[in-house]
Design a protein around this motif. Structure first.
Motif, PDB file in Angstrom:
ATOM      1  N   THR A 167       0.849  -1.185   0.000  1.00 16.08           N
ATOM      2  CA  THR A 167       0.000   0.000   0.000  1.00 16.08           C
ATOM      3  C   THR A 167       0.890   1.242   0.000  1.00 16.08           C
TER       4      THR A 167
ATOM      5  N   THR B 216       1.070   3.511   2.029  1.00 12.03           N
ATOM      6  CA  THR B 216       1.536   3.893   3.373  1.00 12.03           C
ATOM      7  C   THR B 216       2.370   2.785   4.007  1.00 12.03           C
TER       8      THR B 216
ATOM      9  N   ASP C 292      -5.395   2.538   6.472  1.00  9.92           N
ATOM     10  CA  ASP C 292      -5.230   2.543   5.016  1.00  9.92           C
ATOM     11  C   ASP C 292      -6.245   1.593   4.380  1.00  9.92           C
TER      12      ASP C 292
ATOM     13  N   THR D  53      -6.693   1.622   0.964  1.00  9.67           N
ATOM     14  CA  THR D  53      -6.353   1.689  -0.461  1.00  9.67           C
ATOM     15  C   THR D  53      -6.692   0.400  -1.197  1.00  9.67           C
TER      16      THR D  53
ATOM     17  N   TRP E 258      -5.078   5.688  -6.660  1.00  8.94           N
ATOM     18  CA  TRP E 258      -5.489   6.487  -5.515  1.00  8.94           C
ATOM     19  C   TRP E 258      -5.103   5.818  -4.199  1.00  8.94           C
ATOM     20  N   ALA E 259      -4.492   6.601  -3.319  1.00 12.47           N
ATOM     21  CA  ALA E 259      -4.307   6.154  -1.942  1.00 12.47           C
ATOM     22  C   ALA E 259      -5.542   6.584  -1.185  1.00 12.47           C
ATOM     23  N   GLN E 260      -6.088   5.687  -0.357  1.00  8.21           N
ATOM     24  CA  GLN E 260      -7.304   6.050   0.374  1.00  8.21           C
ATOM     25  C   GLN E 260      -7.147   5.694   1.848  1.00  8.21           C
TER      26      GLN E 260
ATOM     27  N   ALA F 263      -1.897   8.322  -5.546  1.00  8.86           N
ATOM     28  CA  ALA F 263      -1.179   7.342  -4.741  1.00  8.86           C
ATOM     29  C   ALA F 263       0.151   7.856  -4.202  1.00  8.86           C
TER      30      ALA F 263
ATOM     31  N   GLY G 142       0.093   9.307  -0.756  1.00  7.80           N
ATOM     32  CA  GLY G 142      -0.478   8.516   0.336  1.00  7.80           C
ATOM     33  C   GLY G 142       0.362   8.557   1.596  1.00  7.80           C
TER      34      GLY G 142
END
Ligand SMILES: [Zn+2]
Lengths: 93, 994
Positions: free
Chosen positions: B605, B607, B657, B659, B755-757, B819, B822
């Motif tokens: 991920t 993070t 996280d 993601t 995208w980092a989520q 991303a 992130g």
């Protein structure tokens, strides 16, 4: 096996996912339960030419209709499934 | 130091006499030269006994000089690199090589298991099937271990292979398999046309039989011609030469080959693999695999010192080694009789030439005379002296008189069998050719393959060169190149005449057909008497041809014997089917780098590094590694950590996280229509700037996946899926949009990795968000209520998406940034949240929070549950059609007795629950007949202070308050649990809305 994707060219079969018979037609919403059961569960297993659906999972993500001999893996045609569907499911000129 | 290469000839051979190599065999030291194989080096030192046979532990020596070797199998190397069943004829000598013989105890010369020979009657054909039939339990406990010990092969290393293996794919116009005279000529013809050529040769050197036979081409030694041909190929950029490479299989559209990159070294060079697996995609292929010599079948034909005639010539001419001092040659063909001249030239006394043919040609007679060898025309070897090594033979001449001859080497040849294996990998059956006494390639070859030279039954050098040139030019022509036939070099006249001799009658001792599996002519006869007629049955019953050599030297003899016994001709008897691999392939080569951690890809991920700094423990979720929990100093176990994390989210704020949840961008005027059809609930009425929870079914009516989808614009949605189903749902949407409903004007694309989520959850989450969103964006409840979404900028201009969603039941947000931001976002959130006691939480706490809220997740979306089972039945719209609707209405899927999702709590609040436990009525017997469902998920609830569970149970909603038994026969748990609502915390959703 190598498949000639109309978008990507000739690629190894391991890039594709197999989805079976491409001649099945999704029944109407109000079709009899028997028609739905046939569509969802029943499959022929022909020895010879078959029209089948493949998905270029590790490539362009196109669904493809392919005609293949199940005995020899000889491939006769590969067509984008969208084109086949828009043509009513038959051959695309 | 042991013997000093006493059998090395004074001159000759292509070994490098300047490069002395030391090696050991069974602990004894010897020397050899670079260019030797282990087999040639052993022979140079006078070592003839190298192994014991598989079943009878018969002393065995070296039969061949190539890949067909059935006898001389050794364990090579030690420790983690120990490799059993290595053919000494294929093992190139290197400094410090350590080889050990197999199948002997306590020593090679004195083997106790040799008594197996006394039990030969019970080890005969079919012994696997009939000897130990009863009692059944004895097989596993007594017979099998006994047989394994007595009839074992080598020992595997038992530890991890320290070497690397890699896989490669290459493409070419023409693939040439084999670099003998045929293959070299084919490659020359093809490259001269401009075709891209790959030339594979199993041997370390190119040249094939020309390396082993004294031949002249264009009036010069043939090796000169080989050198020039190789030089030309090497100078051609579009020709890739792969020596030490065995093409082992013809697959659909590709050839499999294994390159032994470092098998000839003690350890691979730095950054080099031990072996490389090639997938070769070629427009056309030329099979120039040559042929394999057949032994003759006579009593005790397996004694060390009995060697194929062609191998004898290899050891003399290629390795400069005399495989004996006094030789007898026993053959049925003109090619092998030439061995007499080579032996004589090397200074080996040739006692006799036993030619099974009554009237050998004048040339054969002259050759025997020149070598001073007695000629026994129409004779046969009927007896062999010497158990651990040949001491003499008895020859019965045409008149029936017996002659005892002293010798330590018996060169034998029953003719040559074309190496047709690859030609039948697509199912074609090789065809018997009476004139050549050989199986030839089938008519139906794998597409694109041409066969040339000895592999096609053209054994003479002139035929091979011509056939190679033709095949190479044809292949290049078929691949689209302008070709012309290369000029053919001149060769001497030669005869390859052969007259079959399938077995010698009237001899004594066991006559072996398949050396490696210890199958004799008597076993074939027994199988025939017992009614086995099909050659495929014979093979399996006697195990003829089923050893690791796949019967390369034995197949044709076995077929011929069977034909003779059954009174059928060989053509009708046919041969067994050759299947890949042609030669044993190490599992390591097939696995390549896909082992251990690298068995599958690992996705990290955005993070990940930050989480690692925070001390995260990671868990595999599909290919992803996700932070599972973040232990702190002083915490006793994971449960204490997870409890703290979940409690902090309920009381303050935490970040996680998310993601890995699948994200699919859906755009187009018909985007809403597509959602309407794939989800069970309604979407057309979803306003821009709002999100909604959705459930989708499979066509069979079961739940496929769930998630939240947000409407960013009239014609644009972003869908989230569960982590594990991300690819499946993306594929499904493409199926719908391309195949089912191509008329819809809509496109979908996965943006999971773009995208980092991050989820920000807890009562303080809004306070944190206020410090993250850029000025001007209002996160107040009035402006941005539950289930809102927006595109915005955060952290000073970073484009982002904000969603007010909640999996935990707390006020919560999910924030997405490109991303690459992130990692920075996670750090910024921790900074912004510090005053509020923010913590990172992992997937375990996420699970606890969702179980407390009764949300279904992976354990419940297990492919066997309907929307109704999960309590989501009311979401199914009655006003529209959707994917899976028809089958979801089947009686079996709407049966009110189906187990449905409920909550469970232990009657004894201190008890621990286990997922997987089955529900039984309290009074019922513990049998499957009383099974009412099972526990799917459990968690220790920090909010309630005891264990809670979710599970599926029949008639659940009508049984609130009922106590049932949660029985876990696997782990022995048996706990009384009360059926409760699946929503344990905040059933009114007060906390959610803030
Ligand atoms: Zn493609």
């Amino acid at each position: 096996m190598r498949i000639n994707c109309p978008h990507c060219g000739v690629r190894g079969a391991e890039e594709f996912a197999y989805h079976g018979d491409a001649t099945l037609r999704r029944p109407a919403a109000d079709a009899a339960p028997e028609a739905w059961a046939d569509y969802v569960y029943l499959r022929d297993n022909p020895a010879g030419r078959q029209r089948e659906l493949w998905y270029h999972a590790a490539g362009c993500h196109a669904w493809l209709v392919m005609e293949r001999d199940t005995r020899t893996h000889e491939i006769f045609s590969v067509t984008p499934a969208r084109d086949v569907a828009l043509a009513g499911g038959g051959d695309v000129a | 130091m042991g013997a000093n290469q006493l059998f090395r000839l004074g001159t000759g051979g292509s070994v490098d006499r300047g490069a002395l190599l030391h090696f050991t065999f069974d602990g004894r030291g010897y020397t050899g030269y670079r260019g030797d194989t282990l087999a040639s080096a052993l022979l140079a030192n006078g070592v003839r006994l190298v192994g014991r046979s598989f079943k009878y532990h018969r002393p065995r020596g070296i039969l061949s000089a190539g890949p067909e070797e059935p006898n001389a199998l050794v364990e090579l190397r030690g420790g983690a690199r120990r490799e059993p069943n290595t053919r000494a004829t294929m093992a190139e000598l290197f400094e410090g090589m350590a080889a050990v013989s197999q199948n002997r105890w306590p020593s090679l010369g004195f083997d106790l298991m040799g008594v197996n020979q006394l039990f030969a009657p019970i080890l005969a054909a079919g012994f696997y099937y009939k000897t130990f039939m009863w009692p059944a339990a004895f097989w596993e406990k007594v017979y099998e271990p006994l047989i394994r010990r007595a009839a074992g092969l080598g020992r595997a290393a038992g530890v991890h292979d320290p070497d690397h293996y890699e896989k490669c794919t290459t493409h070419c116009d023409v693939l040439v398999v084999g670099a003998g005279p045929t293959g070299l000529m084919a490659a020359l013809a093809a490259v001269r046309s401009g075709a891209r050529v790959v030339l594979c040769e199993e041997d370390a050197l190119l040249g094939g039989r020309l390396l082993s036979d004294r031949r002249m081409i264009d009036g010069r030694p043939a090796l000169d011609w080989v050198r020039e041909a190789v030089a030309e190929l090497e100078a051609t950029p579009d020709c890739r030469i792969l020596p030490r490479t065995s093409v082992f299989g013809v697959f659909d559209g590709a050839y499999g080959a294994v390159e032994r990159v470092a098998d000839h070294l003690a350890v691979p060079d730095p950054f080099q693999p031990r072996q490389r697996l090639w997938r070769i995609v070629a427009k056309r292929q030329v099979l120039a695999a040559g042929s394999i010599e057949r032994p003759l079948v006579f009593g005790d034909n397996d004694r060390p010192g009995v060697m194929l005639a062609g191998a004898v010539r290899s050891y003399i001419n290629r390795y400069g080694v005399a495989p004996g001092r006094r030789a007898v040659v026993f053959a049925n063909n003109d090619d092998a009789t030439g061995t007499v001249a080579d032996l004589h030239a090397a200074g080996v006394a040739v006692v006799a030439l036993v030619d099974a043919r009554a009237e050998p040609s004048e040339a054969v007679r002259r050759m025997a005379e020149a070598a001073g060898a007695a000629l026994f025309a129409g004779g046969a070897v009927t007896r062999v002296q010497g158990r651990l090594g040949l001491r003499g033979v008895e020859v019965t001449d045409a008149a029936g008189r017996r002659h005892a001859l002293d010798c330590d080497l018996l060169a034998v040849s029953g003719g040559w069998s074309p190496t047709v294996h690859l030609t039948s990998h697509h199912g074609g059956k090789p065809v018997w050719d009476e004139a050549r006494a050989a199986f030839l390639p089938p008519e139906r070859l794998p597409p694109g393959m041409g066969v040339a030279g000895a592999a096609a039954g053209a054994f003479s050098l002139a035929e091979c060169l011509a056939a190679g040139a033709r095949a190479g030019a044809e292949a290049a022509g078929d691949a689209g190149f302008q070709t012309s036939l290369p000029a053919l070099p001149a060769t001497e006249e030669e005869s390859t005449a052969v007259r079959p001799l399938w077995r010698v009658r009237g001899g004594r001792g066991k006559a072996f057909v398949d050396y490696q599996n210890d199958v004799g002519d008597a076993d074939v006869a027994l199988a025939q008497r017992e009614g086995f007629r099909s050659i495929e049955h014979l093979k399996r019953y006697t195990t003829l041809g089923m050893a690791t050599d796949q019967g390369k030297t034995s197949n044709v003899n076995g077929v011929a014997l069977m034909a003779e016994l059954s009174g059928q001709d060989i053509a009708r008897t046919g041969t067994t089917t050759f299947r890949p691999p042609f030669t044993p392939v190490a599992l390591g080569a097939l696995a390549g780098h896909h082992r251990g951690r690298d068995f599958k890809p690992t996705r990290l991920t955005p993070t990940h590094d930050w989480a690692k700094e925070q001390g995260a423990v990671f868990v595999e979720t599909g290919y992803w590694l996700r932070a599972q929990y973040f232990p702190r100093a002083g915490e006793a176990d994971w449960l204490e950590t997870v409890t703290r994390e979940a409690r902090t989210v309920r009381e303050a704020v935490g970040i996680c996280d998310v993601t890995t949840l699948g994200k699919i961008d859906i755009q187009g005027p018909d985007a809403a229509t597509l959602l309407e059809r794939v989800y069970i609930n309604s979407w057309k009425n979803l306003p821009v700037g709002r999100a909604r929870y959705g459930v989708m079914l499979r066509e069979d009516g079961m739940v496929m996946d769930d998630g939240t989808t947000a409407r960013l614009a009239e014609d644009r949605f972003v869908m989230t899926t569960t982590t594990v189903n991300a690819a499946k749902v993306a594929q499904h949407l493409e199926f719908c949009q391309q195949w089912l409903w191509p008329e819809l004007d809509v496109q979908t694309v996965s943006v999971t990795e773009q995208w980092a989520q991050l989820a920000v959850a807890g009562p303080q989450s809004r306070a944190v968000m206020e410090k993250i969103v850029d000025a001007g964006f209002d996160v107040s409840d009035a402006a941005f209520p539950y289930m809102s979404c927006a595109e915005l900028t955060v952290c000073g201009g970073v484009p982002g998406r904000l969603f007010r969603l909640s999996f935990s039941g707390e006020r919560a947000y999910e924030i997405a940034v490109p991303a690459r931001y992130g990692d920075a976002l996670a750090r910024r959130l921790m900074q912004a949240g510090a005053p509020f006691g923010i913590i990172p939480y992992g997937t375990e706490a996420l699970g606890v929070l969702r179980v407390e809220k009764g949300h279904a997740a992976g354990n419940e979306l297990n492919g066997q549950t309907t929307a109704g089972d999960l309590g989501l039945g009311r979401m199914m719209s009655k006003k529209k059609d959707f994917f899976g609707r028809a089958m979801a209405q089947r009686p079996g899927l709407v049966d009110p007795a189906r187990p449905v999702l409920m909550g469970f709590r232990p009657v004894d609040r201190a008890a621990r629950l286990r997922a997987g436990a089955h529900f039984l009525p309290l009074a019922a017997e513990k049998t499957a007949a009383h099974d009412q469902g099972y526990m799917t998920s459990v968690a220790f609830s920090p909010t309630l202070g005891h264990w809670i569970g979710l599970g599926l149970i029949a008639h659940g909603p009508q049984r609130l308050g009922e106590v049932v038994r949660a029985w876990d026969p696997v782990r022995g748990g048996d706990i009384e649990v009360e059926i409760v609502s699946p929503v344990f915390v905040d059933p009114e959703g007060v906390r959610l809305h803030g």
